[in-house]
Design a protein around this motif. Structure first.
Motif, PDB file in Angstrom:
ATOM      1  N   ASN A 435       0.846  -1.197   0.000  1.00  0.00           N
ATOM      2  CA  ASN A 435       0.000   0.000   0.000  1.00  0.00           C
ATOM      3  C   ASN A 435       0.880   1.245   0.000  1.00  0.00           C
ATOM      4  O   ASN A 435       2.103   1.172  -0.159  1.00  0.00           O
ATOM      5  CB  ASN A 435      -0.968  -0.011   1.187  1.00  0.00           C
ATOM      6  CG  ASN A 435      -0.234  -0.193   2.509  1.00  0.00           C
ATOM      7  OD1 ASN A 435       0.829   0.392   2.729  1.00  0.00           O
ATOM      8  ND2 ASN A 435      -0.780  -1.017   3.396  1.00  0.00           N
ATOM      9  N   ASN A 436       0.248   2.371   0.224  1.00  0.00           N
ATOM     10  CA  ASN A 436       0.967   3.636   0.157  1.00  0.00           C
ATOM     11  C   ASN A 436       2.017   3.791   1.248  1.00  0.00           C
ATOM     12  O   ASN A 436       2.949   4.594   1.098  1.00  0.00           O
ATOM     13  CB  ASN A 436      -0.025   4.819   0.261  1.00  0.00           C
ATOM     14  CG  ASN A 436      -0.944   4.896  -0.938  1.00  0.00           C
ATOM     15  OD1 ASN A 436      -0.662   4.281  -1.963  1.00  0.00           O
ATOM     16  ND2 ASN A 436      -2.030   5.630  -0.807  1.00  0.00           N
ATOM     17  N   PHE A 437       1.903   3.049   2.324  1.00  0.00           N
ATOM     18  CA  PHE A 437       2.806   3.238   3.458  1.00  0.00           C
ATOM     19  C   PHE A 437       3.873   2.142   3.563  1.00  0.00           C
ATOM     20  O   PHE A 437       4.678   2.164   4.476  1.00  0.00           O
ATOM     21  CB  PHE A 437       1.997   3.277   4.771  1.00  0.00           C
ATOM     22  CG  PHE A 437       0.972   4.358   4.805  1.00  0.00           C
ATOM     23  CD1 PHE A 437       1.334   5.675   5.104  1.00  0.00           C
ATOM     24  CD2 PHE A 437      -0.360   4.077   4.535  1.00  0.00           C
ATOM     25  CE1 PHE A 437       0.382   6.669   5.132  1.00  0.00           C
ATOM     26  CE2 PHE A 437      -1.309   5.084   4.562  1.00  0.00           C
ATOM     27  CZ  PHE A 437      -0.936   6.386   4.859  1.00  0.00           C
ATOM     28  N   THR A 438       3.846   1.206   2.609  1.00  0.00           N
ATOM     29  CA  THR A 438       4.794   0.097   2.703  1.00  0.00           C
ATOM     30  C   THR A 438       6.227   0.583   2.561  1.00  0.00           C
ATOM     31  O   THR A 438       7.109   0.211   3.348  1.00  0.00           O
ATOM     32  CB  THR A 438       4.483  -0.942   1.620  1.00  0.00           C
ATOM     33  OG1 THR A 438       3.131  -1.400   1.776  1.00  0.00           O
ATOM     34  CG2 THR A 438       5.441  -2.129   1.739  1.00  0.00           C
ATOM     35  N   PHE A 439       6.491   1.418   1.579  1.00  0.00           N
ATOM     36  CA  PHE A 439       7.862   1.892   1.315  1.00  0.00           C
ATOM     37  C   PHE A 439       8.014   3.371   1.658  1.00  0.00           C
ATOM     38  O   PHE A 439       8.962   4.017   1.229  1.00  0.00           O
ATOM     39  CB  PHE A 439       8.207   1.664  -0.165  1.00  0.00           C
ATOM     40  CG  PHE A 439       7.912   0.269  -0.642  1.00  0.00           C
ATOM     41  CD1 PHE A 439       8.677  -0.806  -0.201  1.00  0.00           C
ATOM     42  CD2 PHE A 439       6.861   0.028  -1.516  1.00  0.00           C
ATOM     43  CE1 PHE A 439       8.401  -2.085  -0.639  1.00  0.00           C
ATOM     44  CE2 PHE A 439       6.594  -1.256  -1.956  1.00  0.00           C
ATOM     45  CZ  PHE A 439       7.361  -2.320  -1.515  1.00  0.00           C
ATOM     46  N   PHE A 440       7.057   3.858   2.450  1.00  0.00           N
ATOM     47  CA  PHE A 440       7.058   5.283   2.760  1.00  0.00           C
ATOM     48  C   PHE A 440       8.285   5.685   3.579  1.00  0.00           C
ATOM     49  O   PHE A 440       8.818   6.780   3.413  1.00  0.00           O
ATOM     50  CB  PHE A 440       5.765   5.631   3.531  1.00  0.00           C
ATOM     51  CG  PHE A 440       5.671   7.055   3.945  1.00  0.00           C
ATOM     52  CD1 PHE A 440       5.397   8.043   3.014  1.00  0.00           C
ATOM     53  CD2 PHE A 440       5.854   7.426   5.283  1.00  0.00           C
ATOM     54  CE1 PHE A 440       5.311   9.371   3.403  1.00  0.00           C
ATOM     55  CE2 PHE A 440       5.768   8.747   5.667  1.00  0.00           C
ATOM     56  CZ  PHE A 440       5.492   9.725   4.727  1.00  0.00           C
ATOM     57  N   MET A 441       8.780   4.798   4.452  1.00  0.00           N
ATOM     58  CA  MET A 441       9.897   5.117   5.320  1.00  0.00           C
ATOM     59  C   MET A 441      11.248   4.621   4.773  1.00  0.00           C
ATOM     60  O   MET A 441      12.196   4.447   5.535  1.00  0.00           O
ATOM     61  CB  MET A 441       9.661   4.510   6.712  1.00  0.00           C
ATOM     62  CG  MET A 441       8.402   5.012   7.394  1.00  0.00           C
ATOM     63  SD  MET A 441       8.453   6.792   7.690  1.00  0.00           S
ATOM     64  CE  MET A 441       9.737   6.897   8.923  1.00  0.00           C
ATOM     65  N   LEU A 442      11.305   4.418   3.455  1.00  0.00           N
ATOM     66  CA  LEU A 442      12.568   4.023   2.803  1.00  0.00           C
ATOM     67  C   LEU A 442      12.927   5.086   1.778  1.00  0.00           C
ATOM     68  O   LEU A 442      12.842   4.864   0.563  1.00  0.00           O
ATOM     69  CB  LEU A 442      12.421   2.646   2.135  1.00  0.00           C
ATOM     70  CG  LEU A 442      12.017   1.483   3.049  1.00  0.00           C
ATOM     71  CD1 LEU A 442      11.779   0.227   2.228  1.00  0.00           C
ATOM     72  CD2 LEU A 442      13.089   1.241   4.113  1.00  0.00           C
ATOM     73  N   PRO A 443      13.312   6.260   2.234  1.00  0.00           N
ATOM     74  CA  PRO A 443      13.513   7.386   1.292  1.00  0.00           C
ATOM     75  C   PRO A 443      14.696   7.184   0.353  1.00  0.00           C
ATOM     76  O   PRO A 443      14.730   7.806  -0.716  1.00  0.00           O
ATOM     77  CB  PRO A 443      13.722   8.584   2.225  1.00  0.00           C
ATOM     78  CG  PRO A 443      14.252   7.988   3.491  1.00  0.00           C
ATOM     79  CD  PRO A 443      13.592   6.650   3.620  1.00  0.00           C
ATOM     80  N   ARG A 444      15.676   6.343   0.698  1.00  0.00           N
ATOM     81  CA  ARG A 444      16.858   6.163  -0.133  1.00  0.00           C
ATOM     82  C   ARG A 444      16.742   4.957  -1.065  1.00  0.00           C
ATOM     83  O   ARG A 444      17.716   4.611  -1.741  1.00  0.00           O
ATOM     84  CB  ARG A 444      18.088   5.963   0.757  1.00  0.00           C
ATOM     85  CG  ARG A 444      18.403   7.144   1.645  1.00  0.00           C
ATOM     86  CD  ARG A 444      19.045   8.232   0.845  1.00  0.00           C
ATOM     87  NE  ARG A 444      19.368   9.397   1.662  1.00  0.00           N
ATOM     88  CZ  ARG A 444      19.968  10.485   1.209  1.00  0.00           C
ATOM     89  NH1 ARG A 444      20.326  10.535  -0.059  1.00  0.00           N
ATOM     90  NH2 ARG A 444      20.205  11.514   2.005  1.00  0.00           N
ATOM     91  N   LEU A 445      15.578   4.354  -1.095  1.00  0.00           N
ATOM     92  CA  LEU A 445      15.404   3.136  -1.871  1.00  0.00           C
ATOM     93  C   LEU A 445      15.616   3.422  -3.366  1.00  0.00           C
ATOM     94  O   LEU A 445      14.941   4.280  -3.950  1.00  0.00           O
ATOM     95  CB  LEU A 445      14.001   2.557  -1.643  1.00  0.00           C
ATOM     96  CG  LEU A 445      13.749   1.155  -2.221  1.00  0.00           C
ATOM     97  CD1 LEU A 445      14.622   0.132  -1.518  1.00  0.00           C
ATOM     98  CD2 LEU A 445      12.267   0.794  -2.083  1.00  0.00           C
ATOM     99  N   THR A 446      16.532   2.663  -3.984  1.00  0.00           N
ATOM    100  CA  THR A 446      16.790   2.806  -5.427  1.00  0.00           C
ATOM    101  C   THR A 446      16.467   1.523  -6.208  1.00  0.00           C
ATOM    102  O   THR A 446      16.306   1.586  -7.428  1.00  0.00           O
ATOM    103  CB  THR A 446      18.264   3.171  -5.678  1.00  0.00           C
ATOM    104  OG1 THR A 446      19.105   2.150  -5.122  1.00  0.00           O
ATOM    105  CG2 THR A 446      18.614   4.490  -5.030  1.00  0.00           C
ATOM    106  N   GLY A 447      16.389   0.392  -5.533  1.00  0.00           N
ATOM    107  CA  GLY A 447      16.088  -0.860  -6.222  1.00  0.00           C
ATOM    108  C   GLY A 447      15.197  -1.753  -5.391  1.00  0.00           C
ATOM    109  O   GLY A 447      15.471  -1.992  -4.209  1.00  0.00           O
ATOM    110  N   LEU A 448      14.104  -2.238  -5.990  1.00  0.00           N
ATOM    111  CA  LEU A 448      13.168  -3.106  -5.301  1.00  0.00           C
ATOM    112  C   LEU A 448      12.857  -4.293  -6.202  1.00  0.00           C
ATOM    113  O   LEU A 448      12.514  -4.120  -7.380  1.00  0.00           O
ATOM    114  CB  LEU A 448      11.872  -2.354  -4.966  1.00  0.00           C
ATOM    115  CG  LEU A 448      10.744  -3.190  -4.357  1.00  0.00           C
ATOM    116  CD1 LEU A 448      11.151  -3.765  -3.004  1.00  0.00           C
ATOM    117  CD2 LEU A 448       9.464  -2.341  -4.216  1.00  0.00           C
ATOM    118  N   ALA A 449      12.975  -5.523  -5.660  1.00  0.00           N
ATOM    119  CA  ALA A 449      12.712  -6.732  -6.432  1.00  0.00           C
ATOM    120  C   ALA A 449      11.670  -7.567  -5.717  1.00  0.00           C
ATOM    121  O   ALA A 449      11.846  -7.926  -4.542  1.00  0.00           O
ATOM    122  CB  ALA A 449      13.999  -7.542  -6.609  1.00  0.00           C
ATOM    123  N   VAL A 450      10.546  -7.840  -6.408  1.00  0.00           N
ATOM    124  CA  VAL A 450       9.472  -8.666  -5.849  1.00  0.00           C
ATOM    125  C   VAL A 450       9.090  -9.754  -6.862  1.00  0.00           C
ATOM    126  O   VAL A 450       7.916 -10.114  -6.993  1.00  0.00           O
ATOM    127  CB  VAL A 450       8.250  -7.804  -5.486  1.00  0.00           C
ATOM    128  CG1 VAL A 450       8.546  -6.924  -4.293  1.00  0.00           C
ATOM    129  CG2 VAL A 450       7.798  -6.978  -6.671  1.00  0.00           C
TER     130      VAL A 450
END
Length: 753
Positions: A435-450
């Motif tokens: 949802n909208n808050f899942t990655f909200f607290m990862l401001p430096r995230l550059t790569g996500l793999a699911v």
């Protein structure tokens, strides 16, 4: 690095030498050595390997610096080697040498590399080890591997080898099972590297050298090491003892000590406890694939300089919070493929320099509240983790790369926080929603793999509003439901696949439902819905399309008709040519037939030759001739011609009849036909055939009869009197009648008519 230098050093050296520019075959002179071997342009490197040689070929000059005569049939060390006083490297491996003369290396003062491996040396005495290497004052590398020395013992109060310059000695695969007596290294005052790999060696004993830097005893049969054995090697830095399956470092050997040792490899052994306290200067320790079951307190307290520790593929089941105390400089710790169920939270604080921690393939069930100020890479993949706490990553204040792939995660907690995390790997879990808050607290995230999860609902662009640095997003192998009418799907597709901020390849986004688009990409399934103008074009476009199609069709029809007319014209020309050829053939056949008829007409035999003379009864019933005439074949002068041929007799009845008719009697000898004067020609013999009277009527209409008629008319005009005598013929043999050939040109022949 040192291991690679020792194991592959000679190979790299020879490959470097062989990579030099060689002479082409056309550039070689057939009178010198380079016709047989490979030479460099300046002839300083000569490769005569695998030539079946028994000695060094002629033609080598003193300028040769590198000579390769390996894999030949040389059984006696070539005495002519000593004339190459500039030689730096000599490769004579793979031959049949059994001994080395004392003066073998005479004058080779510049020799640095000598390869004698894969020969048939069986004892050290066959090498003359105390004398042969003294002339080679610059020899640094000696390879004696793949021989059969079997031992490294003393030689009756002699040194095993004597060389003041030798630094690398390779004795791999030499069947050495013991080292005893005087130290085999005492005559090598500058030895630095000793390799004894793949020997049935059971103990390291009597190895004394103040200069030895690296010792390799891999794949041997070592079972234990004496506690003071390494103290006789004060310069030893690198010790590799892997693949010794019976080697143990039990608690009774804790006194094994080496102050100089920095790199230790005892992988693939039977080590039950690390017991590294006796190596205070150790920098790297590799103990993977052993039998270590637990790590006690202060296990590495004396290894304060250790930077790299590999304990993977063991049976470690438990750790203590003070297990890694004292490892203040450790940067890499590998605990993967063990049986760790719980990782103490404060255990990582004992390693303030640790940056890379591997815990993959353990029995961890949750990401605990690990604390570390230095870890940047954390691998906890392929465990049994099913939950992540919201504050699980807050204690890892320098974490950059987190690998949670191949676990049992079914959801990602909201507001999982990390101000430093850049790469998050969640592949092959069981996650189905974000949802909208899942990655909200990862401001430096550059790569996500699911990849390989269970997502069905298309995400929204708003999920990543706070991730302004996001560059890579892997969404493949999920069960997406493609609702093309949803504007959010097109918006998200545009967000992750279009430039300039492209985050995923469009071919990785596959629809799994509804049924009519299964297996299609998002773009294939929704193209015409997202681009209705292309699906329903306007009237102008349709009209222009129809006009273009009509013009194209007309041009195609015109082209086809032109081709057809051209083909018909060509077929007509071909048919006319064929008819002309047939007509010419018919004319030729007609002419040939006329010529054949003419030739047949000229060659037709005389019908008189085909009619047999009448029988006796038929002759009696024939009318009597009142006048005599010449033969039809005897035309021209009218003179009588003597009849040639066989004299024949007449019956008494015929003679009496003839006497009564003519009143005189003529004998057979007086019956001769008068030949015309001046004619010297032979009469043709008649054919030996008989015909009855019933065939005469048919022959009267034949071409021969017509010719006879013409001849008779001609004879009647030119012959005054023709007398024909009929002789009675009783029997005459059948023979072929040949036509008489006249030599007189004035006479007429039957063929003239």
């Amino acid at each position: 690095m040192i291991r690679l230098l020792v194991v592959f050093g000679p190979l790299v050296l020879w490959s470097f030498l062989a990579s030099g520019e060689m002479l082409d075959f056309d550039d070689r002179n057939t009178s010198d050595l380079c016709y047989l071997c490979a030479c460099s342009l300046d002839k300083t490197y000569v490769d005569c390997s695998r030539r079946g040689l028994t000695d060094i070929p002629e033609g080598l000059g003193s300028e040769v610096k590198k000579l390769n005569i390996s894999y030949n049939e040389i059984s006696i060390f070539p005495p002519s080697i000593n004339r190459f006083y500039n030689l730096n490297a000599l490769d004579i491996r793979g031959n049949r040498l059994t001994e080395l003369p004392a003066n073998a290396l005479q004058n080779l003062t510049t020799l640095e590399v000598l390869n004698l491996s894969k020969n048939y040396f069986e004892t050290w005495l066959n090498l003359n080890p105390n004398e042969v290497f003294e002339p080679a004052t610059h020899l640094k590398t000696l390879d004696l591997s793949h021989n059969k020395f079997k031992t490294m013992g003393n030689l009756a109060n002699q040194e095993l080898l004597i060389s003041s310059s030798l630094e690398i000695l390779i004795l791999d695969h030499c069947q050495i099972d013991s080292i005893h007596g005087r130290s085999p290294l005492s005559g090598l005052i500058n030895i630095r590297i000793l390799s004894l790999n793949h020997n049935p060696l059971q103990r390291i004993h009597s190895l004394i050298s103040p200069t030895l830097n690296s010792l390799f005893v891999n794949n041997c049969e070592l079972s234990n090491i004496n506690r003071n054995e390494l103290t006789y090697l004060p310069s030893l830095v690198y010790l590799q003892m892997s693949h010794n399956y019976r080697l143990e470092l039990s608690s009774s050997t804790y006194n094994l000590y080496s102050e100089s040792l920095k790199f230790l490899d005892i992988s693939y052994c039977n080590v039950l406890q690390p017991n590294l306290q006796g190596f205070p200067n150790l920098r790297k320790a590799v103990l993977n694939h052993n039998m270590v079951r637990f790590l006690g307190s202060n296990e590495f307290a004396n290894n304060t300089k250790l930077e790299y520790l590999d304990l993977s593929y063991n049976n470690i089941g438990s750790l203590r919070s003070d297990t890694f105390r004292g490892l203040s400089k450790l940067k890499y710790l590998d605990l993967s493929w063990n049986e760790i169920a719980v990782m103490p939270e404060d255990s990582l604080l004992q390693m303030p320099s640790l940056t890379n921690l591997k815990l993959a393939r353990n029995y961890l069930t949750r990401v605990g509240h690990l604390k570390s100020m230095s870890i940047t890479v954390l691998d906890i993949s392929s465990c049994e983790i099913s939950a992540i706490g919201k504050d699980s990553l807050e204690g890892l204040q320098s974490l950059v790369d987190l690998d949670l792939s191949r676990n049992l995660l079914s959801y990602i907690p909201e507001s999982i926080s990390s101000n430093t995390l850049r790469y998050l790997n969640l592949n092959y879990n069981r996650i189905s929603t974000v949802n909208n808050f899942t990655f909200f607290m990862l401001p430096r995230l550059t790569g996500l793999a699911v990849i390989g999860n269970r997502f069905t609902t298309i995400w929204k662009r708003s999920f990543f509003d706070s991730n302004v640095y996001l560059e890579r997003l892997d969404l493949g192998d999920n069960m997406w439901r493609c609702d093309c009418a949803d504007d959010g799907m097109f918006d998200f597709y545009d967000f992750i696949t279009l430039e300039p901020n492209k985050k995923e390849e469009s071919y990785n986004l596959i629809c799994n439902s509804p049924a009519n688009v299964i297996g299609q990409t998002w773009l294939e399934a929704c193209y015409f819905i997202w681009n209705p103008s292309e699906k329903n074009p306007n009237i102008d476009s349709l009209i222009w399309f129809i006009i273009v199609m009509i013009i194209t069709l007309s041009l195609c029809i015109l082209l086809v008709n032109t081709i057809r007319r051209s083909m018909k014209r060509r077929l007509r020309n071909i048919q006319a040519e064929r008819e002309r050829q047939v007509e010419e053939a018919r004319d030729r056949l007609r002419q040939l037939r006329i010529r054949a008829e003419q030739e047949a007409l000229c060659n037709t035999p005389d019908p008189r030759d085909l009619i047999a003379p009448p029988s006796y009864d038929e002759a009696l019933s024939m009318p009597k001739l009142n006048t005599s005439c010449h033969s039809l074949n005897e035309t021209g002068t009218g003179k009588t011609r003597r009849k040639r041929g066989r004299r024949k007799t007449k019956s008494s009845g015929d003679l009496l009849e003839e006497t009564e008719r003519n009143g005189n009697v003529r004998t057979y000898d007086d019956m001769e036909l008068a030949e015309p004067s001046g004619v010297d020609r032979q009469r043709r013999p008649r054919r030996n055939r008989r015909y009855g009277s019933h065939e005469i009527a048919e022959l009267d209409t034949s071409p021969g009869a017509r010719r006879r008629q013409i001849i008779s008319e001609y004879v009647d005009d030119n012959v005054d009197s023709i007398v024909v005598e009929v002789e009675a013929e009783l029997e005459r043999p059948s023979r072929r009648t040949e036509r008489s050939i006249s030599t007189d040109d004035n006479l007429r022949h039957e063929s003239d008519f």
